[in-house]
Design a protein around this motif. Structure first.
Motif, PDB file in Angstrom:
ATOM      1  N   SER A 165       8.112 -34.610  50.365  1.00 22.44           N
ATOM      2  CA  SER A 165       7.495 -35.913  50.611  1.00 22.44           C
ATOM      3  C   SER A 165       7.816 -36.342  52.031  1.00 22.44           C
ATOM      4  O   SER A 165       8.960 -36.242  52.476  1.00 22.44           O
ATOM      5  CB  SER A 165       8.033 -36.962  49.642  1.00 22.44           C
ATOM      6  OG  SER A 165       7.569 -38.238  50.043  1.00 22.44           O
ATOM      7  N   THR A 205       7.314 -39.467  52.911  1.00 26.05           N
ATOM      8  CA  THR A 205       7.488 -40.924  52.911  1.00 26.05           C
ATOM      9  C   THR A 205       8.571 -41.469  51.972  1.00 26.05           C
ATOM     10  O   THR A 205       9.078 -42.559  52.197  1.00 26.05           O
ATOM     11  CB  THR A 205       6.155 -41.605  52.502  1.00 26.05           C
ATOM     12  OG1 THR A 205       5.767 -41.084  51.224  1.00 26.05           O
ATOM     13  CG2 THR A 205       5.078 -41.367  53.516  1.00 26.05           C
ATOM     14  N   LEU A 206       8.919 -40.716  50.929  1.00 24.87           N
ATOM     15  CA  LEU A 206       9.779 -41.296  49.895  1.00 24.87           C
ATOM     16  C   LEU A 206      11.157 -41.710  50.424  1.00 24.87           C
ATOM     17  O   LEU A 206      11.662 -42.793  50.088  1.00 24.87           O
ATOM     18  CB  LEU A 206       9.901 -40.324  48.710  1.00 24.87           C
ATOM     19  CG  LEU A 206      10.638 -40.863  47.487  1.00 24.87           C
ATOM     20  CD1 LEU A 206      10.038 -42.162  46.974  1.00 24.87           C
ATOM     21  CD2 LEU A 206      10.663 -39.820  46.368  1.00 24.87           C
ATOM     22  N   THR A 228       4.034 -42.551  44.405  1.00 19.70           N
ATOM     23  CA  THR A 228       4.466 -41.407  45.233  1.00 19.70           C
ATOM     24  C   THR A 228       5.219 -40.403  44.368  1.00 19.70           C
ATOM     25  O   THR A 228       4.941 -39.192  44.398  1.00 19.70           O
ATOM     26  CB  THR A 228       5.382 -41.904  46.390  1.00 19.70           C
ATOM     27  OG1 THR A 228       4.675 -42.887  47.129  1.00 19.70           O
ATOM     28  CG2 THR A 228       5.786 -40.772  47.301  1.00 19.70           C
ATOM     29  N   HIS A 245       4.069 -36.394  43.226  1.00 19.07           N
ATOM     30  CA  HIS A 245       4.870 -35.187  43.460  1.00 19.07           C
ATOM     31  C   HIS A 245       5.276 -34.503  42.151  1.00 19.07           C
ATOM     32  O   HIS A 245       5.253 -33.267  42.064  1.00 19.07           O
ATOM     33  CB  HIS A 245       6.099 -35.519  44.307  1.00 19.07           C
ATOM     34  CG  HIS A 245       5.738 -35.873  45.710  1.00 19.07           C
ATOM     35  ND1 HIS A 245       5.223 -34.954  46.595  1.00 19.07           N
ATOM     36  CD2 HIS A 245       5.764 -37.049  46.382  1.00 19.07           C
ATOM     37  CE1 HIS A 245       4.968 -35.545  47.756  1.00 19.07           C
ATOM     38  NE2 HIS A 245       5.289 -36.814  47.649  1.00 19.07           N
TER      39      HIS A 245
END
Ligand code: DGL
Length: 261
Positions: free
Chosen positions: A141, A143-144, A161, A165
Motif C-alpha cells: 500500500s 497510503t495506509l 483501503t 488489499h
C-alpha cells in the motif's frame, strides 16, 4: 545493565512493536524516535531512507543506548548498510520474522507492506533461501502507513483501503496467512479483523521483541531496575503519539517530546 534500549521508526508504527517489548521486557528503559516529519519512508528511495536513518541512529548513539531495535520493515531491508556503522548492536525486524515463519512451517503466505519493503524482495529472498517451495503473494500500500501516521484509525478511507488489499490477497489465491510487514498496520489491527476476520495475521513486531530479549539475555545486558520507562521523541506532532499510546495501552510513559535532529 541499566542503559536504555533505542527503538526507531519512520513514525508512530514502531509503537506497535513496543507492545511486545513492554510485555517481554517490563524492566527496560526505552527511548523511541518516530520521524513523522519525513513519514512515509516506504515511498522514498534507498539513499534517502539510509541518510534519514543514520541521523536517528546518531541520536541514539548520543543517548548511550545499549541496543537499537529497528521497528520498521522498510528501514530493516537496508540493515546490511548500517549494521556495522555503530558500536551498539542493531536488531532488525525481518530476520526474526523469517525464522518464525520457518519454525511454524507456513508455506503459503502474503507479505503486506510498504512499496519499498515489498519491491526490495528482502522478505521473499530470505524466505525462499529457507524454503524454496514457499508461495508468497506480495502486496503493498502506498497510503495506509501515512493514514495511520496522521491518526486516522477508523475512517471509511482506512476501511476501504484495507478491504481492497485483503481482497487482492484473497483473490490472488488460497492463503490465510498475512505478514503485517509494516509496523503501522497492527495499530489498526481491529479494522483488519473487522474486514477480513478469516485471515491469520503474523505480527513481526512480536518476533522482534523476542529477538531483543534473547540478545539482552544472552549477552548479560538485561536491566536490573524494578520498572522501566518509555520516553518518546518525534520530529512530528505530539498529539498523534498520545493517540497511539492510548490506543495500544502502552505503559510507564515518561513523556513525549518534539525535537529536531
Ligand atoms: N512503519 C514502517 C514499516 O514498517 C513504514 C512506514 C513508512 O512508509 O514510513 O515499514
Amino acid at each position: 545493565m541499566n542503559r536504555k534500549i533505542g527503538v526507531l521508526d519512520s513514525g508512530v508504527g514502531g509503537l506497535s512493536v513496543m507492545v511486545g517489548l513492554q510485555e517481554l521486557l517490563p524492566n527496560e528503559d526505552i527511548i523511541y524516535f518516530g520521524d513523522s516529519k519525513n513519514c512515509p519512508y516506504g515511498n522514498k528511495g534507498a539513499d534517502e531512507i539510509f541518510h534519514l536513518t543514520m541521523e536517528i541512529l546518531r541520536f541514539m548513539e548520543q543517548n548511550d543506548v545499549k541496543l537499537v531495535a529497528i521497528a520498521c520493515n522498510t528501514i530493516s531491508t537496508l540493515i546490511e548498510r548500517f549494521k556495522s556503522e555503530f558500536n551498539f548492536p542493531i536488531i532488525d525486524i525481518i530476520s526474526p520474522t523469517v525464522e518464525y515463519i520457518e519454525k511454524i512451517k507456513v508455506d503459503n503466505l502474503a507479505i503486506f507492506g510498504t512499496e519499498f519493503t515489498v519491491k526490495s524482495n528482502v522478505y521473499q529472498r530470505l524466505l525462499k533461501d529457507r524454503n524454496n517451495e514457499i508461495r508468497i503473494i506480495p502486496e503493498y500500500s502506498k497510503t495506509l502507513a501515512t493514514l495511520v501516521d496522521c491518526g486516522d484509525f477508523n475512517s471509511d478511507l482506512v476501511k476501504d483501503t484495507i478491504k481492497t488489499h485483503m481482497d487482492n490477497i484473497i483473490c490472488a489465491g488460497n492463503t490465510k496467512n498475512i505478514v503485517m510487514a509494516c509496523t503501522h498496520f497492527p495499530i489498526v489491527q481491529d479494522i483488519f479483523l473487522e474486514v477480513a476476520p478469516e485471515l491469520n495475521y503474523i505480527d513481526p513486531g512480536y518476533e522482534q521483541a523476542k529477538a531483543v530479549k534473547d540478545y539482552l539475555h544472552n549477552n548479560g545486558l538485561l536491566n536490573k531496575k524494578e520498572k522501566g520507562t518509555l520516553n518518546i521523541y518525534t520530529s512530528g506532532e505530539i498529539d498523534r503519539y498520545e493517540k497511539v499510546v492510548e490506543k495500544l495501552n502502552l505503559k510507564s510513559l515518561g513523556g513525549i517530546y518534539k525535537i529536531v535532529l
